[in-house]
Design a protein around this motif. Structure first.
Motif, PDB file in Angstrom:
ATOM      1  N   LYS A   1       0.828  -1.227  -0.105  1.00  0.00           N
ATOM      2  CA  LYS A   1      -0.123  -0.171   0.068  1.00  0.00           C
ATOM      3  C   LYS A   1       0.811   1.329   0.011  1.00  0.00           C
ATOM      4  N   GLU A   2       0.156   2.468  -0.471  1.00  0.00           N
ATOM      5  CA  GLU A   2       0.799   3.671  -0.231  1.00  0.00           C
ATOM      6  C   GLU A   2       1.145   3.837   1.094  1.00  0.00           C
ATOM      7  N   ARG A   3       1.987   5.001   1.161  1.00  0.00           N
ATOM      8  CA  ARG A   3       2.530   5.651   2.587  1.00  0.00           C
ATOM      9  C   ARG A   3       1.296   6.543   2.716  1.00  0.00           C
ATOM     10  N   GLU A   4       0.606   6.544   3.847  1.00  0.00           N
ATOM     11  CA  GLU A   4      -0.381   7.408   4.116  1.00  0.00           C
ATOM     12  C   GLU A   4      -0.459   8.275   5.542  1.00  0.00           C
ATOM     13  N   PHE A   5      -1.013   9.513   5.433  1.00  0.00           N
ATOM     14  CA  PHE A   5      -0.770  10.312   6.349  1.00  0.00           C
ATOM     15  C   PHE A   5      -1.447  10.027   7.620  1.00  0.00           C
ATOM     16  N   VAL A   6      -1.099  10.307   8.747  1.00  0.00           N
ATOM     17  CA  VAL A   6      -1.783   9.801  10.024  1.00  0.00           C
ATOM     18  C   VAL A   6      -2.039  11.032  11.020  1.00  0.00           C
ATOM     19  N   ALA A   7      -1.018  11.628  11.110  1.00  0.00           N
ATOM     20  CA  ALA A   7      -1.239  12.956  12.024  1.00  0.00           C
ATOM     21  C   ALA A   7       0.123  13.814  12.023  1.00  0.00           C
ATOM     22  N   ALA A   8      -0.225  15.096  12.275  1.00  0.00           N
ATOM     23  CA  ALA A   8       0.992  16.058  12.202  1.00  0.00           C
ATOM     24  C   ALA A   8       0.777  17.169  13.188  1.00  0.00           C
TER      25      ALA A   8
ATOM     26  N   CYS B   1       8.071   8.528  11.436  1.00  0.00           N
ATOM     27  CA  CYS B   1       7.815  10.092  11.839  1.00  0.00           C
ATOM     28  C   CYS B   1       8.793  10.767  10.882  1.00  0.00           C
ATOM     29  N   ALA B   2       8.348  12.019  10.483  1.00  0.00           N
ATOM     30  CA  ALA B   2       9.085  12.880   9.540  1.00  0.00           C
ATOM     31  C   ALA B   2       9.012  14.301   9.833  1.00  0.00           C
ATOM     32  N   ALA B   3       9.899  15.056   9.261  1.00  0.00           N
ATOM     33  CA  ALA B   3       9.842  16.632   9.800  1.00  0.00           C
ATOM     34  C   ALA B   3      10.051  17.322   8.388  1.00  0.00           C
ATOM     35  N   SER B   4       9.047  18.373   8.353  1.00  0.00           N
ATOM     36  CA  SER B   4       8.820  19.300   7.292  1.00  0.00           C
ATOM     37  C   SER B   4       9.207  20.663   7.394  1.00  0.00           C
ATOM     38  N   SER B   5       9.651  21.552   6.601  1.00  0.00           N
ATOM     39  CA  SER B   5       9.717  22.807   6.621  1.00  0.00           C
ATOM     40  C   SER B   5       8.575  23.598   6.523  1.00  0.00           C
ATOM     41  N   GLY B   6       7.336  23.075   6.324  1.00  0.00           N
ATOM     42  CA  GLY B   6       5.968  23.786   5.932  1.00  0.00           C
ATOM     43  C   GLY B   6       4.991  22.932   6.459  1.00  0.00           C
ATOM     44  N   ILE B   7       3.720  23.494   6.175  1.00  0.00           N
ATOM     45  CA  ILE B   7       2.815  22.330   6.753  1.00  0.00           C
ATOM     46  C   ILE B   7       2.253  21.624   5.542  1.00  0.00           C
ATOM     47  N   SER B   8       1.910  20.426   5.633  1.00  0.00           N
ATOM     48  CA  SER B   8       1.548  19.660   4.583  1.00  0.00           C
ATOM     49  C   SER B   8       1.254  18.185   5.191  1.00  0.00           C
ATOM     50  N   LEU B   9       0.161  17.681   4.336  1.00  0.00           N
ATOM     51  CA  LEU B   9      -0.250  16.345   4.611  1.00  0.00           C
ATOM     52  C   LEU B   9       0.299  15.063   3.672  1.00  0.00           C
ATOM     53  N   SER B  10       1.161  15.599   2.779  1.00  0.00           N
ATOM     54  CA  SER B  10       1.486  14.729   1.964  1.00  0.00           C
ATOM     55  C   SER B  10       2.939  14.218   2.122  1.00  0.00           C
ATOM     56  N   PRO B  11       3.408  12.969   2.330  1.00  0.00           N
ATOM     57  CA  PRO B  11       4.609  12.429   2.430  1.00  0.00           C
ATOM     58  C   PRO B  11       5.759  13.011   1.615  1.00  0.00           C
ATOM     59  N   ARG B  12       5.322  13.341   0.454  1.00  0.00           N
ATOM     60  CA  ARG B  12       6.383  13.759  -0.416  1.00  0.00           C
ATOM     61  C   ARG B  12       6.978  15.312  -0.088  1.00  0.00           C
ATOM     62  N   SER B  13       6.121  15.991   0.784  1.00  0.00           N
ATOM     63  CA  SER B  13       6.551  17.258   1.305  1.00  0.00           C
ATOM     64  C   SER B  13       7.516  17.328   2.562  1.00  0.00           C
ATOM     65  N   TYR B  14       7.620  16.187   3.167  1.00  0.00           N
ATOM     66  CA  TYR B  14       8.620  16.061   4.183  1.00  0.00           C
ATOM     67  C   TYR B  14       9.923  15.707   3.669  1.00  0.00           C
ATOM     68  N   ASN B  15      10.859  16.380   4.491  1.00  0.00           N
ATOM     69  CA  ASN B  15      12.348  16.358   4.055  1.00  0.00           C
ATOM     70  C   ASN B  15      13.063  15.323   4.692  1.00  0.00           C
TER      71      ASN B  15
END
Length: 122
Positions: free
Chosen positions: A43-50, A96-110
């Motif tokens: 399955k695709e990686r899916e958003f849970v919470a942020a 867990c992942a870290a992002s420089s901005g607000i996003s629900l997409s895994p592709r936006s996490y650095n």
């Protein structure tokens, strides 16, 4: 560079609880938000919470709303995911992942941790 290490996964019965932790190190000051994602085999990686580090923005996937709680401890550079009322469909590897901005997409996490396995039996 940011390093993330997850812990707290395991095997539980349906209806049980787990508390996941994500310890962050490195240049965490450059990251605005932290998120939890999950991925089951095939399955695709899916958003849970942020949330953002100030705690002024928190968002949950509809599938976990009311059951999971995300929180952060700035002093410890740690983010938590309290999971209650676990269901078999919650079975996945949690990242867990870290992002420089607000996003629900895994592709936006650095930055990403290596994940921790959560298995829920019926």
């Amino acid at each position: 560079q940011v390093q993330l290490v997850e812990s707290g996964g395991g095997l539980v019965q349906a209806g049980g609880s787990l508390r996941l932790s994500c310890a962050a190190s490195g240049r965490t000051f450059s990251q605005y938000a932290m998120g939890w994602f999950r991925q089951a085999p095939g399955k695709e990686r899916e958003f849970v919470a942020a949330l953002n580090w100030s705690g002024t923005w928190i968002v949950y996937a509809d599938s976990v709303k009311g059951r999971f709680t995300i929180s952060g401890d700035n002093a410890r550079n740690t983010v938590y995911l309290q999971m209650n009322g676990l269901k078999p469909e919650d079975t996945a590897r949690y990242y867990c992942a870290a992002s420089s901005g607000i996003s629900l997409s895994p592709r936006s996490y650095n930055y990403w941790g290596q994940g921790t396995q959560v298995t829920v039996s019926s």
